[in-house]
Scaffold this motif. Structure first.
Motif, PDB file in Angstrom:
ATOM      1  N   SER A  78       0.812  -1.220   0.000  1.00  0.00           N
ATOM      2  CA  SER A  78       0.000   0.000   0.000  1.00  0.00           C
ATOM      3  C   SER A  78       0.843   1.266   0.000  1.00  0.00           C
ATOM      4  O   SER A  78       0.382   2.331  -0.411  1.00  0.00           O
ATOM      5  CB  SER A  78      -0.927   0.003   1.224  1.00  0.00           C
ATOM      6  N   TYR A  79       2.115   1.184   0.451  1.00  0.00           N
ATOM      7  CA  TYR A  79       2.984   2.363   0.493  1.00  0.00           C
ATOM      8  C   TYR A  79       3.451   2.795  -0.895  1.00  0.00           C
ATOM      9  O   TYR A  79       4.054   3.853  -1.053  1.00  0.00           O
ATOM     10  CB  TYR A  79       4.200   2.078   1.381  1.00  0.00           C
ATOM     11  N   TYR A  80       3.188   1.976  -1.951  1.00  0.00           N
ATOM     12  CA  TYR A  80       3.566   2.331  -3.317  1.00  0.00           C
ATOM     13  C   TYR A  80       2.406   2.953  -4.098  1.00  0.00           C
ATOM     14  O   TYR A  80       2.438   3.018  -5.329  1.00  0.00           O
ATOM     15  CB  TYR A  80       4.041   1.084  -4.076  1.00  0.00           C
ATOM     16  N   VAL A  81       1.390   3.424  -3.379  1.00  0.00           N
ATOM     17  CA  VAL A  81       0.162   3.851  -4.070  1.00  0.00           C
ATOM     18  C   VAL A  81       0.409   5.003  -5.049  1.00  0.00           C
ATOM     19  O   VAL A  81      -0.251   5.090  -6.084  1.00  0.00           O
ATOM     20  CB  VAL A  81      -0.933   4.229  -3.040  1.00  0.00           C
ATOM     21  N   SER A  82       1.360   5.900  -4.753  1.00  0.00           N
ATOM     22  CA  SER A  82       1.586   7.034  -5.646  1.00  0.00           C
ATOM     23  C   SER A  82       2.281   6.624  -6.940  1.00  0.00           C
ATOM     24  O   SER A  82       2.326   7.402  -7.904  1.00  0.00           O
ATOM     25  CB  SER A  82       2.434   8.107  -4.938  1.00  0.00           C
ATOM     26  N   GLU A  83       2.851   5.396  -6.965  1.00  0.00           N
ATOM     27  CA  GLU A  83       3.533   4.903  -8.173  1.00  0.00           C
ATOM     28  C   GLU A  83       3.023   3.511  -8.526  1.00  0.00           C
ATOM     29  O   GLU A  83       3.780   2.641  -8.951  1.00  0.00           O
ATOM     30  CB  GLU A  83       5.046   4.876  -7.926  1.00  0.00           C
ATOM     31  N   THR A  84       1.733   3.319  -8.345  1.00  0.00           N
ATOM     32  CA  THR A  84       1.137   1.979  -8.457  1.00  0.00           C
ATOM     33  C   THR A  84       1.462   1.300  -9.778  1.00  0.00           C
ATOM     34  O   THR A  84       1.879   0.138  -9.813  1.00  0.00           O
ATOM     35  CB  THR A  84      -0.395   2.067  -8.300  1.00  0.00           C
ATOM     36  N   PHE A  85       1.266   1.988 -10.861  1.00  0.00           N
ATOM     37  CA  PHE A  85       1.357   1.334 -12.173  1.00  0.00           C
ATOM     38  C   PHE A  85       2.742   0.750 -12.420  1.00  0.00           C
ATOM     39  O   PHE A  85       2.887  -0.449 -12.694  1.00  0.00           O
ATOM     40  CB  PHE A  85       0.987   2.314 -13.289  1.00  0.00           C
ATOM     41  N   PHE A  86       3.767   1.571 -12.335  1.00  0.00           N
ATOM     42  CA  PHE A  86       5.102   1.087 -12.685  1.00  0.00           C
ATOM     43  C   PHE A  86       5.681   0.162 -11.620  1.00  0.00           C
ATOM     44  O   PHE A  86       6.472  -0.739 -11.926  1.00  0.00           O
ATOM     45  CB  PHE A  86       6.036   2.280 -12.947  1.00  0.00           C
ATOM     46  N   LYS A  87       5.321   0.366 -10.357  1.00  0.00           N
ATOM     47  CA  LYS A  87       5.808  -0.522  -9.302  1.00  0.00           C
ATOM     48  C   LYS A  87       5.202  -1.921  -9.407  1.00  0.00           C
ATOM     49  O   LYS A  87       5.799  -2.907  -8.959  1.00  0.00           O
ATOM     50  CB  LYS A  87       5.481   0.061  -7.930  1.00  0.00           C
ATOM     51  N   SER A  88       3.993  -2.017  -9.979  1.00  0.00           N
ATOM     52  CA  SER A  88       3.321  -3.322 -10.064  1.00  0.00           C
ATOM     53  C   SER A  88       3.774  -4.155 -11.259  1.00  0.00           C
ATOM     54  O   SER A  88       3.324  -5.283 -11.439  1.00  0.00           O
ATOM     55  CB  SER A  88       1.802  -3.123 -10.124  1.00  0.00           C
ATOM     56  N   ILE A  89       4.662  -3.609 -12.088  1.00  0.00           N
ATOM     57  CA  ILE A  89       5.144  -4.330 -13.269  1.00  0.00           C
ATOM     58  C   ILE A  89       6.253  -5.293 -12.850  1.00  0.00           C
ATOM     59  O   ILE A  89       7.213  -4.881 -12.175  1.00  0.00           O
ATOM     60  CB  ILE A  89       5.695  -3.347 -14.332  1.00  0.00           C
ATOM     61  N   PRO A  90       6.168  -6.549 -13.231  1.00  0.00           N
ATOM     62  CA  PRO A  90       7.251  -7.502 -12.926  1.00  0.00           C
ATOM     63  C   PRO A  90       8.578  -7.017 -13.525  1.00  0.00           C
ATOM     64  O   PRO A  90       8.592  -6.451 -14.629  1.00  0.00           O
ATOM     65  CB  PRO A  90       6.785  -8.800 -13.586  1.00  0.00           C
TER      66      PRO A  90
END
Length: 792
Positions: free
Chosen positions: A374-386
């Motif tokens: 949840s702490y990556y919410v401001s960069e959700t898209f790129f952080k969620s990429i493998p």
């Protein structure tokens, strides 16, 4: 009144046939024999009532321009193209939705489920149910947008502000409306109220202009937020990339995007569609990966109870966060605005099979990722990429963001073309970029202005957070206006059951008003921008439309009577010189005052005079065979004709078929059909007279009747040939195009507001925009401008 009862001087005919280019310059004898051989039905021959009511009831069939029943191969091609044009905006929303919603961070783990549930039901109810299955049905012969809905309403109820409506217009095949039910009382009551209320007429036009302005404002903000979001992802790979660098790279990308618009929707669509298909595949695949890797329990978000719990926990903050969630449906208006570039079926197919499933999977995967990070919410898209997928995804994201801008740019071109044809926008040049697919247009002046606005906004705002606040207002405002027009169409035209109308208002209308209240809360944080754009565009539209209406009323009040025209034409002080003169005017009812001004200064008239009035109908297209309406000014020896040329807001003059050649062809056919009609009426009258005189006919009387009929027929054919020969000689002597160069000034005693509107605002727009002769491709070598001052 039956045909035989009509006075002969009131008889006219409309034309439904075409000729080749060579026929225009053929000798009169050849033309006569060709026209004699034409087969004409009684339905194609009509009467003319008066100079002020245009002639001809028209029977035609929808042409290929009407996009109803198209082959599935074409539908599939257009569906593929639409992926690259229509869905770039809504498709790239996963780049910034969660970040824009949780601006203060995630305070409760179940808030993720509440937001996911809101996204799911918003995507389902607004883009899918409202637009794909309901609003797309409110298209105007295959064309969408705010002005298309306004045109639809204008066709059914007399709410237009220009007094050029005629009963005959409703007989154009593309004008007719299909009424699917018999609930007439409620529809008639609403129609009557609209027609009687001047306030309602002005309000409808005002709302249409506002909606159009908001869509154009959306077209400015879409490229900015999409490109900034995608380019900003490079910060995840290198810390050397500063905010200034991201802003300037984004600005350069935007300039390149607008430079390729001149190649047209067709080429751009085929170029962009594969990239967007790859984008949807990637976000859907990564969504599925994250769903199974992190937290498959987010599927519980399908339960709307999580929405209620989310609002209970966060109260005002939850309401404010709706301004971020609404970004999930940005670009939805492009589904409707761009339908003229494609077809309803192709948009429905691509949305249901590609776009909607991919978006649901993408948001679900991001929610699963956030449940663990949840702490990556401001960069959700790129952080969620493998990890291994980061660079391929970054490249595709930048390309998709560039393409996202295309949806609203194409939509902007379409709606400006519609507003221009309805007298609500200054004349700019419309370039049709595809011979294969109608409705695909490019407007150079608008393209460059959009480019400058986008670059300025990108450099000025610099961050997606501020742009997100501005973006939401434009999106929801247009959606709310579309719903308002749709309710009118449901009641008046579709005659939908009142329970279904109420259900639509309660469900869809309530959701949109809730979102609108939320985005307006951020007005001072950037939300003022689209409203500022809208106000500027509204000022331009209102100024042009207001003076346009004033000019029309001035010409209507100062038109020349038929008697005055006869006096001028038979005046011995005037000499008739060889040639054909075409006087252009937008006045449909009567002969414009500019003719009187012309003859007062030039004491000569050409051998054939044609007064041409251009008329825009509130429909997308007028079939070519139903475009020209002619009327002859008596007596015949004057060779003076009236012609009304009717266009829809999607029609364009083809350079391959010069207007003057088409006019002469149709005029010859009109003369020939008129004489044939007179002969038919004469035969009918002679038969009735024979029945009255007695029932017994001997052989001699039959023979004498046949001889008289043959002599009269030969006489009429001779007269017809002589008139066509006069027209041919005039054509060969040369055509002169006489265009009014109107100076418009405020009348004496006008108040300050009126003087500013006419003397400064309107004349500034007129001086800085394309002139009518360029828009209509009138040859410069054969054009004369007649100056005249209108005091309004």
């Amino acid at each position: 009144m039956s045909i035989t009862d009509q006075p002969l001087e009131d008889i006219t005919a409309t034309t439904t046939t075409t000729t080749t280019e060579e026929e225009v310059s053929l000798p009169a004898e050849n033309n006569q024999h060709q026209l004699k051989g034409k087969k004409l039905s009684w339905q194609k021959l009509r009467r003319y009532d008066s100079l002020d009511a245009e002639s001809g009831r028209l029977h035609g069939h929808p042409t290929h321009a009407i996009k109803g029943a198209v082959q599935w191969t074409v539908v599939l091609q257009l569906a593929f193209q639409s992926i690259g044009i229509v869905y770039g905006d809504i498709g790239t929303s996963p780049l910034y939705v969660f970040a824009s919603t949780f601006t203060g961070g995630i305070k409760h783990d179940d808030d993720i489920l509440g937001v996911l549930s809101l996204i799911f039901y918003t995507l389902t109810l607004i883009p899918l149910v409202k637009y794909v299955f309901i609003v797309l049905r409110a298209n105007d012969n295959g064309n969408g947008g705010t002005f298309a809905m306004y045109s639809l309403i204008c066709r059914y109820a007399k709410v237009g502000l220009i007094p050029s409506q005629e009963a005959e217009d409703r007989d154009v095949s593309t004008f007719k409306l299909e009424l699917p039910s018999n609930r007439l009382r409620r529809a008639s009551k609403l129609k009557s109220k609209l027609e009687k209320s001047n306030f309602a007429k002005f309000f409808l036009l005002f709302a249409t202009m506002l909606g159009t302005s908001m869509v154009i404002g959306d077209g400015v903000l879409t490229p900015c937020i999409s490109v900034l979001s995608a380019v900003g992802g490079i910060k995840e790979a290198t810390s050397a990339m500063t905010e200034d660098s991201i802003v300037w790279i984004s600005a350069a990308i935007l300039v390149c995007l607008f430079m390729v618009q001149r190649f047209g929707t067709d080429k751009v669509g085929y170029t962009f569609a594969p990239i967007i298909c790859v984008w949807f595949t990637f976000i859907a695949g990564i969504g599925v990966y994250n769903f199974f890797k992190y937290d498959a329990s987010v599927v519980k978000a399908i339960n709307p109870q999580y929405i209620i719990d989310y609002f209970k926990r966060n109260k005002k903050e939850a309401w404010i966060s709706l301004g971020g969630i609404v970004l999930a449906i940005t670009g939805t208006e492009a589904l409707f605005a761009d339908v003229g570039h494609f077809t309803v079926r192709s948009i429905q197919l691509s949305m249901c099979t590609v776009t909607y499933p991919a978006l649901i999977l993408a948001y679900t995967g991001q929610a699963s990722f956030l449940r663990k990070h949840s702490y990556y919410v401001s960069e959700t898209f790129f952080k969620s990429i493998p990890g291994p997928m980061y660079w391929p995804m970054f490249v595709v994201a930048v390309l998709a963001a560039i393409i996202a801008s295309q949806a609203m740019i194409s939509g902007t071109f379409s709606i400006i073309q519609q507003s221009l044809s309805l007298g609500c926008f200054p004349r700019v040049k419309i370039v049709h970029t595809s011979a294969k697919y109608e409705g695909q247009v490019y407007i150079p002046e608008v393209n460059y202005l959009l480019m400058l606005a986008c670059v300025a906004v990108t450099i000025g705002f610099r961050s997606t957070a501020k742009l997100g606040n501005a973006y939401g207002i434009a999106v929801v405002f247009v959606m709310t206006l579309t719903s308002s027009f749709l309710v009118l169409i449901m009641i008046m035209i579709w005659k939908t059951h009142i329970i279904l109308v109420i259900a639509y208002v309660l469900v869809i209308g309530s959701i949109e008003l809730l979102y609108l209240s939320s985005v307006l809360y951020k007005f001072d944080q950037g939300g003022y921008l689209p409203l500022a754009f809208a106000m500027v565009l509204m000022a331009i539209m209102y100024t042009w439309n207001d003076v346009y209406r004033r000019k029309y009323h001035y010409e209507l009040d100062h038109k020349i009577s038929p008697e005055k025209l006869k006096e001028i034409a038979v005046d011995t002080n005037f000499c008739r010189i060889p040639g054909l003169a075409i006087f252009y005017s937008e006045l449909v009812h009567g002969i414009p005052p500019i003719f009187k001004h012309y003859v007062a200064n030039v004491p000569s008239l050409h051998s054939v005079l044609v007064f041409v009035s251009f008329k825009s109908l509130p429909i997308s297209k007028v079939p070519a065979e139903e475009r020209f309406l002619f009327r002859r000014v008596q007596p015949n020896e004057l060779y003076v004709f009236r012609c009304v040329v009717r266009y829809g807001y999607k029609d364009v003059r083809s350079e391959e078929e010069p207007f003057e050649r088409m006019l002469v062809e149709r005029l010859k056919e009109f003369i020939a059909e008129n004489y044939m009609f007179l002969a038919a009426v004469s035969d009918t009258n002679r038969g009735k007279c024979a029945e009255k005189d007695g029932e017994i006919d001997d052989g001699d009387s039959v023979s004498n009747d046949e001889v008289a009929k043959r002599i009269e027929k030969e006489k009429q054919e001779e007269e017809m040939g002589r008139e066509i020969e006069v027209l041919d000689k005039a054509w060969r002597a040369g055509i002169v195009h006489l265009v009014g160069e109107h100076e418009v000034v405020a009348g004496k005693g006008a108040n300050l507001g009126k003087r500013i509107l006419i003397d400064y605002a309107y004349n500034f727009l007129k001086r800085n925009l394309t002139q009518s002769n360029k828009v209509f491709d009138i040859p410069h070598k054969r054009m004369l401008k007649v100056g005249m001052t209108y005091e309004l």
